[in-house]
Scaffold this motif. Structure first.
Motif, PDB file in Angstrom:
ATOM      1  N   ALA A 218       0.796  -1.085   0.007  1.00  0.00           N
ATOM      2  CA  ALA A 218      -0.018   0.133  -0.045  1.00  0.00           C
ATOM      3  C   ALA A 218       0.943   1.021   0.040  1.00  0.00           C
ATOM      4  O   ALA A 218       0.493   2.217  -0.367  1.00  0.00           O
ATOM      5  N   ARG A 219       1.993   0.997   0.719  1.00  0.00           N
ATOM      6  CA  ARG A 219       2.931   2.268   0.785  1.00  0.00           C
ATOM      7  C   ARG A 219       3.859   2.376  -0.291  1.00  0.00           C
ATOM      8  O   ARG A 219       4.955   3.179  -0.431  1.00  0.00           O
ATOM      9  N   SER A 220       3.982   1.422  -1.341  1.00  0.00           N
ATOM     10  CA  SER A 220       4.761   1.337  -2.409  1.00  0.00           C
ATOM     11  C   SER A 220       6.268   1.365  -2.151  1.00  0.00           C
ATOM     12  O   SER A 220       7.216   2.014  -2.681  1.00  0.00           O
ATOM     13  N   LEU A 221       6.617   0.603  -0.905  1.00  0.00           N
ATOM     14  CA  LEU A 221       7.711   0.426  -0.432  1.00  0.00           C
ATOM     15  C   LEU A 221       8.716  -0.650  -1.008  1.00  0.00           C
ATOM     16  O   LEU A 221       7.925  -1.489  -1.531  1.00  0.00           O
ATOM     17  N   ASN A 222      10.069  -0.545  -1.106  1.00  0.00           N
ATOM     18  CA  ASN A 222      10.945  -1.470  -1.866  1.00  0.00           C
ATOM     19  C   ASN A 222      11.259  -2.605  -0.844  1.00  0.00           C
ATOM     20  O   ASN A 222      11.731  -3.580  -1.239  1.00  0.00           O
ATOM     21  N   SER A 223      10.999  -2.216   0.339  1.00  0.00           N
ATOM     22  CA  SER A 223      11.437  -3.121   1.468  1.00  0.00           C
ATOM     23  C   SER A 223      10.555  -3.466   2.654  1.00  0.00           C
ATOM     24  O   SER A 223       9.678  -2.456   2.872  1.00  0.00           O
ATOM     25  N   TYR A 224      10.703  -4.299   3.398  1.00  0.00           N
ATOM     26  CA  TYR A 224       9.672  -4.547   4.509  1.00  0.00           C
ATOM     27  C   TYR A 224       9.923  -3.461   5.554  1.00  0.00           C
ATOM     28  O   TYR A 224       9.225  -2.936   6.204  1.00  0.00           O
ATOM     29  N   MET A 225      11.139  -3.290   6.005  1.00  0.00           N
ATOM     30  CA  MET A 225      11.686  -2.421   7.121  1.00  0.00           C
ATOM     31  C   MET A 225      12.497  -1.347   6.583  1.00  0.00           C
ATOM     32  O   MET A 225      13.532  -1.412   6.122  1.00  0.00           O
ATOM     33  N   ALA A 226      11.906  -0.197   6.962  1.00  0.00           N
ATOM     34  CA  ALA A 226      12.742   0.926   6.771  1.00  0.00           C
ATOM     35  C   ALA A 226      13.989   1.032   7.695  1.00  0.00           C
ATOM     36  O   ALA A 226      13.624   1.113   8.831  1.00  0.00           O
ATOM     37  N   VAL A 227      15.197   1.324   7.409  1.00  0.00           N
ATOM     38  CA  VAL A 227      16.274   1.428   8.290  1.00  0.00           C
ATOM     39  C   VAL A 227      16.451   2.651   8.750  1.00  0.00           C
ATOM     40  O   VAL A 227      16.534   3.786   8.034  1.00  0.00           O
ATOM     41  N   ILE A 228      16.538   2.977  10.145  1.00  0.00           N
ATOM     42  CA  ILE A 228      16.592   4.366  10.578  1.00  0.00           C
ATOM     43  C   ILE A 228      17.904   4.588  10.683  1.00  0.00           C
ATOM     44  O   ILE A 228      18.630   4.296  11.461  1.00  0.00           O
ATOM     45  N   ALA A 229      18.269   5.702   9.838  1.00  0.00           N
ATOM     46  CA  ALA A 229      19.726   6.157   9.740  1.00  0.00           C
ATOM     47  C   ALA A 229      19.913   7.257  10.932  1.00  0.00           C
ATOM     48  O   ALA A 229      19.042   8.062  11.043  1.00  0.00           O
ATOM     49  N   ARG A 230      21.080   7.164  11.781  1.00  0.00           N
ATOM     50  CA  ARG A 230      21.335   8.107  12.532  1.00  0.00           C
ATOM     51  C   ARG A 230      22.726   8.867  12.149  1.00  0.00           C
ATOM     52  O   ARG A 230      23.798   8.423  11.418  1.00  0.00           O
ATOM     53  N   THR A 231      22.776   9.967  12.683  1.00  0.00           N
ATOM     54  CA  THR A 231      24.090  10.889  12.506  1.00  0.00           C
ATOM     55  C   THR A 231      24.853  10.688  13.697  1.00  0.00           C
ATOM     56  O   THR A 231      24.767  11.400  14.663  1.00  0.00           O
ATOM     57  N   ILE A 232      25.888   9.803  13.650  1.00  0.00           N
ATOM     58  CA  ILE A 232      26.863   9.420  14.485  1.00  0.00           C
ATOM     59  C   ILE A 232      28.129   9.558  14.012  1.00  0.00           C
ATOM     60  O   ILE A 232      28.384   8.770  13.161  1.00  0.00           O
ATOM     61  N   PRO A 233      29.026  10.444  14.516  1.00  0.00           N
ATOM     62  CA  PRO A 233      30.196  10.861  13.935  1.00  0.00           C
ATOM     63  C   PRO A 233      31.325   9.526  14.398  1.00  0.00           C
ATOM     64  O   PRO A 233      30.803   8.778  15.413  1.00  0.00           O
ATOM     65  N   PHE A 234      32.225   9.410  13.398  1.00  0.00           N
ATOM     66  CA  PHE A 234      33.141   8.185  13.795  1.00  0.00           C
ATOM     67  C   PHE A 234      34.482   9.019  14.661  1.00  0.00           C
ATOM     68  O   PHE A 234      34.392  10.299  14.668  1.00  0.00           O
ATOM     69  N   SER A 235      34.939   8.332  15.387  1.00  0.00           N
ATOM     70  CA  SER A 235      36.054   8.762  16.243  1.00  0.00           C
ATOM     71  C   SER A 235      37.319   8.234  16.012  1.00  0.00           C
ATOM     72  O   SER A 235      37.424   6.872  15.818  1.00  0.00           O
ATOM     73  N   ARG A 236      38.249   8.914  15.776  1.00  0.00           N
ATOM     74  CA  ARG A 236      39.702   8.630  15.319  1.00  0.00           C
ATOM     75  C   ARG A 236      40.363   7.862  16.604  1.00  0.00           C
ATOM     76  O   ARG A 236      40.908   6.604  16.338  1.00  0.00           O
ATOM     77  N   SER A 237      40.017   8.152  18.185  1.00  0.00           N
ATOM     78  CA  SER A 237      40.441   7.575  19.023  1.00  0.00           C
ATOM     79  C   SER A 237      39.864   6.164  19.063  1.00  0.00           C
ATOM     80  O   SER A 237      40.612   5.216  19.574  1.00  0.00           O
ATOM     81  N   ARG A 238      38.566   5.862  18.779  1.00  0.00           N
ATOM     82  CA  ARG A 238      38.081   4.742  18.941  1.00  0.00           C
ATOM     83  C   ARG A 238      38.732   3.594  17.894  1.00  0.00           C
ATOM     84  O   ARG A 238      38.731   2.540  18.093  1.00  0.00           O
ATOM     85  N   TRP A 239      38.936   3.973  16.752  1.00  0.00           N
ATOM     86  CA  TRP A 239      39.365   3.308  15.618  1.00  0.00           C
ATOM     87  C   TRP A 239      41.067   2.858  16.161  1.00  0.00           C
ATOM     88  O   TRP A 239      41.389   1.725  15.646  1.00  0.00           O
ATOM     89  N   ILE A 240      41.682   3.846  16.720  1.00  0.00           N
ATOM     90  CA  ILE A 240      42.960   3.560  16.985  1.00  0.00           C
ATOM     91  C   ILE A 240      42.941   2.381  18.260  1.00  0.00           C
ATOM     92  O   ILE A 240      43.763   1.524  18.455  1.00  0.00           O
ATOM     93  N   PHE A 241      41.843   2.523  19.093  1.00  0.00           N
ATOM     94  CA  PHE A 241      41.503   1.465  20.292  1.00  0.00           C
ATOM     95  C   PHE A 241      41.462   0.351  19.590  1.00  0.00           C
ATOM     96  O   PHE A 241      41.976  -0.700  20.162  1.00  0.00           O
ATOM     97  N   ILE A 242      40.563   0.240  18.433  1.00  0.00           N
ATOM     98  CA  ILE A 242      40.313  -1.158  18.044  1.00  0.00           C
ATOM     99  C   ILE A 242      41.499  -1.767  17.462  1.00  0.00           C
ATOM    100  O   ILE A 242      41.678  -3.071  17.402  1.00  0.00           O
ATOM    101  N   MET A 243      42.263  -1.002  16.553  1.00  0.00           N
ATOM    102  CA  MET A 243      43.453  -1.519  16.160  1.00  0.00           C
ATOM    103  C   MET A 243      44.452  -1.932  17.162  1.00  0.00           C
ATOM    104  O   MET A 243      45.008  -3.036  16.935  1.00  0.00           O
ATOM    105  N   LEU A 244      44.512  -1.263  18.359  1.00  0.00           N
ATOM    106  CA  LEU A 244      45.659  -1.652  19.482  1.00  0.00           C
ATOM    107  C   LEU A 244      45.030  -2.951  20.029  1.00  0.00           C
ATOM    108  O   LEU A 244      46.010  -3.743  20.246  1.00  0.00           O
TER     109      LEU A 244
END
Length: 260
Positions: A218-244
């Protein structure tokens, strides 16, 4: 399931980008499967448990309770690997017991294989628990969409997740209604009532699926579930932590892990 949702929504790590958390859970998981080392697996398990409990603010009692469920299945699986059932005694067995025509043996290789399987599985579960206790299903879907996972697979995950709750809620409601009408008064009545629950669940899920399909069309959607996008910034310190952490696991495997 409700408990997992509660802690995921209230986790202090919820506002971290889901891709960072997915990568942080996946890298130790992949390394754990690749190395297949008992000490390395236990080291990964320790890291993931500490981070989940301390940074994710998950109570130790709840985490232990969640861990008991897969551990019970793991122990039963390990017994199958550990014990050998033969008609004659095995050479080199460290334990043997003859029960009638069957000889139950435990070999050294079986113990090593069982311990490796247990530690690798337990460590993999801790990686999975970190993700599901700190990330909601909507964020997981958003992260997977960012990683270019096909929409069909996202729909499948969302539908399975949705229908798990539907199954749980419906089965609980029907079970309470049957209990109120003495539907579980005897073993025969219990078997009959469980059969009625299963048949009623299939009918309910079929109708829910049909209604959901009609709503999407009825809503002419292409998928069953709409994914809710959030604006969350990446963090360089967290990527360094993952790498370590990744480097630490690799270094541990090729030093302490192999030496052990």
């Amino acid at each position: 399931m409700r408990m997992l949702e509660f802690y995921a929504y209230h986790s202090p790590l919820r506002n971290i980008h889901p891709i960072e958390k997915i990568v942080f859970a996946l890298i130790p998981l992949i390394l754990n499967i690749l190395f297949q080392n008992i000490y390395t697996s236990l080291f990964i398990f320790f890291i993931m448990v500490v981070i989940t409990i301390i940074f994710g603010k998950i109570p130790v009692r709840i985490y232990w309770k969640l861990l008991l469920i897969p551990v019970t299945f793991l122990l039963s699986s390990i017994l199958v690997i550990l014990l050998s059932f033969t008609e004659s005694p095995l050479e080199g067995a460290i334990f043997q017991s003859i029960i009638g025509p069957v000889v139950i043996s435990i070999m050294k290789e079986s113990i090593e294989k069982a311990l490796t399987l247990f530690s690798v599985s337990l460590s993999s579960i801790s990686c999975l628990y970190f993700l599901i206790l700190t990330t909601t299903i909507q964020d997981v879907l958003f992260g997977l969409q960012c990683l270019k996972v096909p929409q069909v697979l996202l729909d499948l995950i969302a539908l399975i997740y949705r229908f798990i709750f539907l199954f749980l809620d419906s089965s609980r409601t029907i079970f309470l209604a049957q209990k109120a009408r003495l539907g579980h008064g005897s073993s025969i009545k219990t078997i009959k009532s469980i059969g009625l629950i299963i048949s009623a669940l299939f009918v309910k899920v079929f109708h829910e699926m049909k209604d959901l399909n009609n709503a999407v069309n009825a809503r002419s959607l292409n998928s069953y579930m709409a994914v809710i996008a959030r604006t969350i910034p990446f963090s360089r310190s967290r990527w360094i932590f993952i790498m370590l952490i990744s480097i630490l696991i690799i270094a541990f495997n090729f030093t302490v892990g192999r030496a052990g």
